[in-house]
Design an enzyme around this catalytic site. Structure first.
Site, PDB file in Angstrom:
ATOM      1  N   ASN A  10      -1.308  -1.028   5.957  1.00 37.86           N
ATOM      2  CA  ASN A  10      -0.666   0.170   5.409  1.00 37.86           C
ATOM      3  C   ASN A  10      -1.262   0.430   4.027  1.00 37.86           C
ATOM      4  O   ASN A  10      -0.895  -0.226   3.059  1.00 37.86           O
ATOM      5  CB  ASN A  10       0.854  -0.075   5.328  1.00 37.86           C
ATOM      6  CG  ASN A  10       1.590   1.072   4.669  1.00 37.86           C
ATOM      7  OD1 ASN A  10       1.029   2.149   4.476  1.00 37.86           O
ATOM      8  ND2 ASN A  10       2.853   0.845   4.330  1.00 37.86           N
ATOM      9  N   TRP A  11      -2.180   1.387   3.991  1.00 39.75           N
ATOM     10  CA  TRP A  11      -2.879   1.646   2.721  1.00 39.75           C
ATOM     11  C   TRP A  11      -2.038   2.486   1.756  1.00 39.75           C
ATOM     12  O   TRP A  11      -2.443   2.710   0.619  1.00 39.75           O
ATOM     13  CB  TRP A  11      -4.226   2.339   2.991  1.00 39.75           C
ATOM     14  CG  TRP A  11      -5.198   1.476   3.726  1.00 39.75           C
ATOM     15  CD1 TRP A  11      -5.074   0.146   4.009  1.00 39.75           C
ATOM     16  CD2 TRP A  11      -6.454   1.878   4.291  1.00 39.75           C
ATOM     17  NE1 TRP A  11      -6.177  -0.304   4.716  1.00 39.75           N
ATOM     18  CE2 TRP A  11      -7.040   0.746   4.901  1.00 39.75           C
ATOM     19  CE3 TRP A  11      -7.154   3.089   4.345  1.00 39.75           C
ATOM     20  CZ2 TRP A  11      -8.276   0.780   5.539  1.00 39.75           C
ATOM     21  CZ3 TRP A  11      -8.382   3.123   4.989  1.00 39.75           C
ATOM     22  CH2 TRP A  11      -8.939   1.991   5.575  1.00 39.75           C
ATOM     23  N   LYS A  12      -0.917   2.978   2.240  1.00 38.02           N
ATOM     24  CA  LYS A  12      -0.028   3.801   1.398  1.00 38.02           C
ATOM     25  C   LYS A  12      -0.834   4.951   0.764  1.00 38.02           C
ATOM     26  O   LYS A  12      -1.783   5.431   1.363  1.00 38.02           O
ATOM     27  CB  LYS A  12       0.686   2.935   0.357  1.00 38.02           C
ATOM     28  CG  LYS A  12       1.368   1.722   1.017  1.00 38.02           C
ATOM     29  CD  LYS A  12       2.325   0.999   0.133  1.00 38.02           C
ATOM     30  CE  LYS A  12       2.929  -0.165   0.919  1.00 38.02           C
ATOM     31  NZ  LYS A  12       3.964  -0.871   0.186  1.00 38.02           N
ATOM     32  N   HIS A  95       9.644   3.591   6.919  1.00 44.10           N
ATOM     33  CA  HIS A  95       9.251   2.611   5.904  1.00 44.10           C
ATOM     34  C   HIS A  95      10.256   2.668   4.749  1.00 44.10           C
ATOM     35  O   HIS A  95      10.757   3.737   4.403  1.00 44.10           O
ATOM     36  CB  HIS A  95       7.838   2.923   5.404  1.00 44.10           C
ATOM     37  CG  HIS A  95       7.288   1.851   4.531  1.00 44.10           C
ATOM     38  ND1 HIS A  95       7.636   1.732   3.201  1.00 44.10           N
ATOM     39  CD2 HIS A  95       6.453   0.817   4.799  1.00 44.10           C
ATOM     40  CE1 HIS A  95       7.021   0.680   2.692  1.00 44.10           C
ATOM     41  NE2 HIS A  95       6.291   0.106   3.636  1.00 44.10           N
ATOM     42  N   GLU A  97       9.925   2.675   1.662  1.00 42.16           N
ATOM     43  CA  GLU A  97       9.586   3.638   0.592  1.00 42.16           C
ATOM     44  C   GLU A  97       9.990   5.046   0.995  1.00 42.16           C
ATOM     45  O   GLU A  97      10.401   5.848   0.163  1.00 42.16           O
ATOM     46  CB  GLU A  97       8.087   3.533   0.256  1.00 42.16           C
ATOM     47  CG  GLU A  97       7.803   2.268  -0.545  1.00 42.16           C
ATOM     48  CD  GLU A  97       6.410   1.685  -0.361  1.00 42.16           C
ATOM     49  OE1 GLU A  97       5.521   2.383   0.144  1.00 42.16           O
ATOM     50  OE2 GLU A  97       6.231   0.499  -0.712  1.00 42.16           O
ATOM     51  N   GLU A 167      10.860  -5.672   7.277  1.00 44.00           N
ATOM     52  CA  GLU A 167      10.312  -5.653   5.925  1.00 44.00           C
ATOM     53  C   GLU A 167      11.447  -5.690   4.905  1.00 44.00           C
ATOM     54  O   GLU A 167      11.992  -4.642   4.537  1.00 44.00           O
ATOM     55  CB  GLU A 167       9.496  -4.371   5.703  1.00 44.00           C
ATOM     56  CG  GLU A 167       8.263  -4.278   6.566  1.00 44.00           C
ATOM     57  CD  GLU A 167       7.196  -3.434   5.874  1.00 44.00           C
ATOM     58  OE1 GLU A 167       6.082  -3.951   5.685  1.00 44.00           O
ATOM     59  OE2 GLU A 167       7.467  -2.288   5.508  1.00 44.00           O
ATOM     60  N   GLY A 173       5.641  -5.579  -2.029  1.00 46.58           N
ATOM     61  CA  GLY A 173       4.892  -5.354  -3.265  1.00 46.58           C
ATOM     62  C   GLY A 173       5.335  -6.215  -4.437  1.00 46.58           C
ATOM     63  O   GLY A 173       4.979  -5.942  -5.577  1.00 46.58           O
ATOM     64  N   SER A 213       4.692  -8.621   1.077  1.00 46.36           N
ATOM     65  CA  SER A 213       3.866  -9.571   0.331  1.00 46.36           C
ATOM     66  C   SER A 213       3.105 -10.558   1.225  1.00 46.36           C
ATOM     67  O   SER A 213       2.953 -11.728   0.875  1.00 46.36           O
ATOM     68  CB  SER A 213       4.709 -10.315  -0.711  1.00 46.36           C
ATOM     69  OG  SER A 213       5.204  -9.397  -1.680  1.00 46.36           O
ATOM     70  N   GLY A 234       0.581  -4.396   3.142  1.00 42.24           N
ATOM     71  CA  GLY A 234       0.357  -3.329   2.174  1.00 42.24           C
ATOM     72  C   GLY A 234      -0.758  -3.688   1.207  1.00 42.24           C
ATOM     73  O   GLY A 234      -1.943  -3.558   1.521  1.00 42.24           O
ATOM     74  N   GLY A 235      -0.379  -4.177   0.035  1.00 39.32           N
ATOM     75  CA  GLY A 235      -1.343  -4.462  -1.038  1.00 39.32           C
ATOM     76  C   GLY A 235      -2.578  -5.235  -0.583  1.00 39.32           C
ATOM     77  O   GLY A 235      -3.705  -4.860  -0.939  1.00 39.32           O
TER      78      GLY A 235
HETATM   79  P1  PGA Z   1       3.110  -5.290   0.634  1.00 39.31           P
HETATM   80  O1  PGA Z   1       3.649  -3.984   1.415  1.00 39.31           O
HETATM   81  O2  PGA Z   1       2.274  -6.069   1.616  1.00 39.31           O
HETATM   82  O3  PGA Z   1       2.295  -4.738  -0.503  1.00 39.31           O
HETATM   83  O4  PGA Z   1       4.299  -6.052   0.189  1.00 39.31           O
HETATM   84  C1  PGA Z   1       4.059  -4.045   2.749  1.00 39.31           C
HETATM   85  C2  PGA Z   1       4.520  -2.705   3.217  1.00 39.31           C
HETATM   86  O5  PGA Z   1       5.055  -1.942   2.408  1.00 39.31           O
HETATM   87  O6  PGA Z   1       4.373  -2.353   4.390  1.00 39.31           O
END
Ligand code: PGA
Length: 257
Positions: A10-12, A95, A97, A167, A173, A213, A234-235
């Site tokens: 997930n590159w956001k 998600h 977010e 999640e 994050g 994470s 994500g990150g």
């Molecule tokens: P993260 O994000 O790996 O940076 O914690 C995961 C996600 O939001 O899907």
């Protein structure tokens, strides 16, 4: 486990098409074909076409969000038929977010799932508790209500194509991933919560991913955690080398178990 593990990047809101191209090329190059892990990239909308062109059939493509209507006066939104035409086969739905920053509700998430299924897109339904919900001992209640809120209106055949991503909001994050015990507990609870919607026999084939994470250092442990069918990253997915290290941890899990 019958199905291949699924690892999703997930590159956001990161990367222009040219940056996305370099990242996708790096991942594409590192993956053999056939490969024991299904790998899916979720770039920003503006990079979907570029990424679709270079990954071919070896990797999958996902949207990060979708609107519930197929077309119309919804400025700034993207529909399921548009994602499908851009080469997507998967979509992230709900998600944290989106829920937290854009006030997405369970009712909207349910409509988004229907839209995905109309366009033959597989939704990856994200669920998870906040830190205060966990501290108040409400994790199970929150997860069950997110599952039921999203799935109860869907026809039974449609529920079967859902993938779930656990999640915990506090792990996203933050560098603080959930412990093995917390993941085992949440995943087995999610499967129980899914039974009334997908049925006892199907629930074993419903993939439940972990996200929050995930990085190369914790991915081998995660890959060998019972009940974990993959990861939503994500990150650590923004660098080809760290993302492919996570994918390789899932590729090696059968040898370890
Ligand atoms: P993260 O994000 O790996 O940076 O914690 C995961 C996600 O939001 O899907």
């Amino acid at each position: 486990m019958a199905q291949k593990p699924l690892v999703v990047a997930n590159w956001k809101m990161n990367g222009t098409p040219s940056k996305a191209k370099v990242l996708a090329e790096g991942v594409h190059r590192a993956m053999g074909s056939p490969y024991p892990v299904e790998v899916v990239l979720a770039p920003p909308f503006t990079a979907l076409e570029t990424v679709a062109r270079l990954i071919g059939k070896k990797l999958g493509l996902a949207g990060q969000n979708v609107h519930w209507e197929d077309a119309g006066a919804f400025t700034g939104e993207i529909s399921a038929p548009m994602l499908r035409a851009a080469g997507c086969r998967y979509v992230l739905v709900g998600h944290s977010e989106r829920r937290r920053l854009f006030h997405e509700t369970d009712a909207q998430i349910a409509k988004k799932l229907s839209a995905c299924l109309r366009s033959r897109l597989r939704p990856i339904l994200c669920v998870g508790e906040s830190l205060s919900e966990r501290r108040q001992g409400r994790t199970r209640r929150v997860l069950a209500s997110q599952i039921s809120g999203a799935l109860k209106e869907l026809p039974e055949h449609a529920r079967k194509s859902i993938i779930v991503a656990y999640e915990p909001v506090w792990a996203i994050g933050t560098g603080q991933n959930a412990s093995r015990g917390q993941i085992i507990d949440a995943h087995s609870w999610l499967r129980q919560a899914l039974v009334p919607f997908v049925g006892e026999s199907r629930v074993r084939q419903t993939r439940v991913l972990y996200g929050g994470s995930v990085n190369p250092a914790n991915s081998a442990d995660l890959a060998s955690t019972p009940g974990v069918d993959g990861a939503l990253v994500g990150g650590a997915s923004l660098k080809a080398s760290s993302f492919t290290a996570i994918v390789r941890a899932f590729a090696g899990r059968d040898k370890r178990s």
